[in-house]
Design a protein around this motif. Structure first.
Motif, PDB file in Angstrom:
ATOM      1  N   UNK A  62       0.831  -1.209   0.000  1.00  0.00           N
ATOM      2  CA  UNK A  62       0.000   0.000   0.000  1.00  0.00           C
ATOM      3  C   UNK A  62       0.862   1.254   0.000  1.00  0.00           C
ATOM      4  N   UNK A  63       1.931   1.239   0.799  1.00  0.00           N
ATOM      5  CA  UNK A  63       2.818   2.404   0.850  1.00  0.00           C
ATOM      6  C   UNK A  63       3.544   2.617  -0.472  1.00  0.00           C
ATOM      7  N   UNK A  64       3.899   1.545  -1.134  1.00  0.00           N
ATOM      8  CA  UNK A  64       4.566   1.669  -2.430  1.00  0.00           C
ATOM      9  C   UNK A  64       3.621   2.284  -3.462  1.00  0.00           C
ATOM     10  N   UNK A  65       2.367   1.856  -3.453  1.00  0.00           N
ATOM     11  CA  UNK A  65       1.377   2.428  -4.369  1.00  0.00           C
ATOM     12  C   UNK A  65       1.181   3.909  -4.058  1.00  0.00           C
ATOM     13  N   UNK A  66       1.090   4.245  -2.771  1.00  0.00           N
ATOM     14  CA  UNK A  66       0.912   5.645  -2.380  1.00  0.00           C
ATOM     15  C   UNK A  66       2.116   6.491  -2.802  1.00  0.00           C
ATOM     16  N   UNK A  67       3.331   5.965  -2.598  1.00  0.00           N
ATOM     17  CA  UNK A  67       4.535   6.691  -3.017  1.00  0.00           C
ATOM     18  C   UNK A  67       4.538   6.917  -4.521  1.00  0.00           C
ATOM     19  N   UNK A  68       4.201   5.865  -5.287  1.00  0.00           N
ATOM     20  CA  UNK A  68       4.161   6.010  -6.742  1.00  0.00           C
ATOM     21  C   UNK A  68       3.128   7.049  -7.160  1.00  0.00           C
ATOM     22  N   UNK A  69       1.998   7.074  -6.461  1.00  0.00           N
ATOM     23  CA  UNK A  69       0.958   8.048  -6.764  1.00  0.00           C
ATOM     24  C   UNK A  69       1.437   9.463  -6.452  1.00  0.00           C
ATOM     25  N   UNK A  70       2.081   9.642  -5.298  1.00  0.00           N
ATOM     26  CA  UNK A  70       2.551  10.974  -4.905  1.00  0.00           C
ATOM     27  C   UNK A  70       3.666  11.494  -5.805  1.00  0.00           C
ATOM     28  N   UNK A  77       3.209  17.751 -11.920  1.00  0.00           N
ATOM     29  CA  UNK A  77       2.990  18.842 -12.865  1.00  0.00           C
ATOM     30  C   UNK A  77       1.797  19.685 -12.444  1.00  0.00           C
ATOM     31  N   UNK A  78       0.712  19.032 -12.038  1.00  0.00           N
ATOM     32  CA  UNK A  78      -0.483  19.762 -11.589  1.00  0.00           C
ATOM     33  C   UNK A  78      -0.195  20.585 -10.334  1.00  0.00           C
ATOM     34  N   UNK A  79       0.552  20.008  -9.386  1.00  0.00           N
ATOM     35  CA  UNK A  79       0.903  20.764  -8.181  1.00  0.00           C
ATOM     36  C   UNK A  79       1.800  21.956  -8.511  1.00  0.00           C
ATOM     37  N   UNK A  80       2.720  21.774  -9.442  1.00  0.00           N
ATOM     38  CA  UNK A  80       3.606  22.866  -9.843  1.00  0.00           C
ATOM     39  C   UNK A  80       2.794  23.997 -10.469  1.00  0.00           C
ATOM     40  N   UNK A  81       1.816  23.656 -11.313  1.00  0.00           N
ATOM     41  CA  UNK A  81       0.960  24.673 -11.919  1.00  0.00           C
ATOM     42  C   UNK A  81       0.119  25.373 -10.853  1.00  0.00           C
ATOM     43  N   UNK A  82      -0.371  24.617  -9.896  1.00  0.00           N
ATOM     44  CA  UNK A  82      -1.216  25.176  -8.831  1.00  0.00           C
ATOM     45  C   UNK A  82      -0.440  26.200  -8.002  1.00  0.00           C
TER      46      UNK A  82
END
Length: 106
Positions: A62-70, A77-82
Motif C-alpha cells: 500500500x505504501x509503495x502504491x501511495x509513493x508512486x501516486x505521490x 505537474x499539476x501541483x507545480x501549476x497550482x
C-alpha cells in the motif's frame, strides 16, 4: 529353604523391574505430553508471525502504491501549476564542485 530364598529374591527382582518400567513409562509419557504442548505453542507462535508478516507485506504494498501516486509526473505537474512553479531558469541551479567543502550559513 534355598528355593524359598531364591523365589523371594526373584519376586523382589520382578517387582523392582516392574517399578523401573512403570517409572520409565511415566517419565516418557510426561515428556511426550510436554513436547506436544511445546509443539502446539510453536504452531500458535508461527501462525501469529505469519499473520504479522502478511500484514507488513500488505502495508508495504500500500505504501509503495501511495509513493508512486505521490511522485507521479502528472500529479507533480499539476501541483507545480497550482503553486506557480515552473522549470528552473538559467542561473537558478547551482552544482557544487566535487570535493569542495560545504558552506554553512552563519
Amino acid at each position: 529353604m534355598a528355593e524359598k530364598r531364591q523365589a523371594g529374591s526373584d519376586g523382589k527382582g520382578i517387582a523392582l523391574a516392574m517399578s523401573a518400567t512403570l517409572a520409565a513409562a511415566l517419565i516418557l509419557g510426561l515428556v511426550s505430553v510436554w513436547l506436544n504442548i511445546e509443539r502446539v505453542d510453536k504452531a500458535y507462535e508461527l501462525r501469529r508471525m505469519e499473520r504479522e508478516l502478511d500484514e507488513k507485506l500488505a502495508l508495504a504494498a500500500k505504501l509503495e502504491v501511495e509513493r508512486d501516486n505521490l511522485l507521479s509526473p502528472l500529479r507533480l505537474r499539476r501541483l507545480a501549476e497550482k503553486y506557480g512553479f515552473g522549470p528552473a531558469s538559467q542561473g537558478q541551479i547551482r552544482k557544487p564542485h566535487e570535493g569542495a567543502p560545504l558552506k554553512t550559513p552563519e
